[in-house]
Design a protein around this motif. Sequence first.
Motif, PDB file in Angstrom:
ATOM      1  N   ILE A   9      67.018  88.836 107.470  1.00 37.01           N
ATOM      2  CA  ILE A   9      66.780  86.964 107.677  1.00 37.01           C
ATOM      3  C   ILE A   9      67.153  86.213 107.127  1.00 37.01           C
ATOM      4  O   ILE A   9      67.864  85.776 105.870  1.00 37.01           O
ATOM      5  N   ASP A  10      66.959  85.182 107.526  1.00 39.22           N
ATOM      6  CA  ASP A  10      67.205  83.908 106.725  1.00 39.22           C
ATOM      7  C   ASP A  10      66.431  83.364 105.696  1.00 39.22           C
ATOM      8  O   ASP A  10      66.203  84.049 104.499  1.00 39.22           O
ATOM      9  N   SER A  11      65.022  83.246 106.438  1.00 41.13           N
ATOM     10  CA  SER A  11      64.116  83.733 105.530  1.00 41.13           C
ATOM     11  C   SER A  11      61.949  84.135 106.286  1.00 41.13           C
ATOM     12  O   SER A  11      62.042  83.540 107.663  1.00 41.13           O
ATOM     13  N   GLY A  39      66.604  82.079 101.488  1.00 45.48           N
ATOM     14  CA  GLY A  39      65.223  82.193 101.452  1.00 45.48           C
ATOM     15  C   GLY A  39      64.813  81.381 100.413  1.00 45.48           C
ATOM     16  O   GLY A  39      65.625  80.539  99.282  1.00 45.48           O
ATOM     17  N   ARG A  40      63.368  80.599 100.334  1.00 42.77           N
ATOM     18  CA  ARG A  40      62.939  79.655 100.215  1.00 42.77           C
ATOM     19  C   ARG A  40      62.104  80.047  98.993  1.00 42.77           C
ATOM     20  O   ARG A  40      60.888  80.637  98.925  1.00 42.77           O
ATOM     21  N   GLY A  41      62.806  79.126  97.746  1.00 47.21           N
ATOM     22  CA  GLY A  41      60.939  79.008  96.680  1.00 47.21           C
ATOM     23  C   GLY A  41      60.515  77.531  96.733  1.00 47.21           C
ATOM     24  O   GLY A  41      60.098  76.703  97.039  1.00 47.21           O
ATOM     25  N   ARG A  42      59.610  77.283  95.631  1.00 44.43           N
ATOM     26  CA  ARG A  42      58.272  76.269  95.460  1.00 44.43           C
ATOM     27  C   ARG A  42      59.497  74.986  95.680  1.00 44.43           C
ATOM     28  O   ARG A  42      60.862  75.058  95.088  1.00 44.43           O
ATOM     29  N   SER A  43      59.528  73.309  95.878  1.00 44.38           N
ATOM     30  CA  SER A  43      59.805  72.357  95.032  1.00 44.38           C
ATOM     31  C   SER A  43      61.363  72.823  95.955  1.00 44.38           C
ATOM     32  O   SER A  43      62.064  71.962  94.791  1.00 44.38           O
ATOM     33  N   GLY A  44      61.133  72.948  97.090  1.00 44.36           N
ATOM     34  CA  GLY A  44      62.513  73.565  97.400  1.00 44.36           C
ATOM     35  C   GLY A  44      63.640  74.231  97.216  1.00 44.36           C
ATOM     36  O   GLY A  44      64.730  73.728  96.466  1.00 44.36           O
TER      37      GLY A  44
END
Length: 255
Positions: A9-11, A39-44
């Motif tokens: 999946i994308d995220s 996948g996304r982390g904090r602060s972009g």
Amino acid sequence: MNYIYYDEIDSTNNEIKRKLLEGDVPEFTVISAGRQTAGRGRSGHDWESPKDVSVATSIALYPREVSCEAVPRLTLIAAVAVAEALEKLYGLKTAIKWPNDILVSNKKICGILTELSAKDNHVENVVVGIGVNVHNRTFPEEISHMAISVDQALEQMGKPTDNVHCKELTEAIWECFLTHYQEFLRQQDLSEILDFYNARLINKGRVVKVLDPKGAYEAVAKEMTKTGELLVEKDEKLISVDSGEVSVRGIYGYV
Ligand code: BTN
């Protein structure tokens, strides 16, 4: 809990947010994936989840009685849940870098991304997303000096890794989370996890740099409060530092 799994999946945070927009998502729906392509982390930042080597999992919550300001506390509960699951299942020795990085051998093993959707300053829903490095052997160059996986940590201790499974870890994390989340709603603060959290707080007694928008300063970290702030001491005065307003970085290495 209602577990949904995707090979790719994308995220998992994105997927659960899409489902929330469509409506009809029972609370405590958990979406996990074998691989995230975005996948996304904090602060972009990006968060890498290569195929079948890590936990990537997100939960849908409706904490409508919680104020928007208090929602970041759910990240602290998630941090405790991950630390607890890693200790219970594998006997790892975990540390917590305030507010919510879980470290093993001074390296980061897990990341948490909490996202709030609010209307007129009232919580509509919250997605808590957790990524744990499990079977990873390599990491992106820029983080390789400060990242570790469950398998690597166990091998350092001379322990076997064949009993390590992402699914089992995912379920243990959310079970721990649910217990503490319900207690948090009942007590309206973090009292129930405070001792566990502070016993693992790696910043304790160390000089930290507080990046206050009004001017950065150094202080000695003391403990986390039951409302999730970090208590620091500067010139014999205690100051509460809020993770939303300032970020705290150790001045020596990663910690
Ligand atoms: C961090 O920057 O430390 C937070 C990383 C959070 C990663 C997890 S993996 C599951 C969920 N889905 C995402 O896209 N991000 C979170």
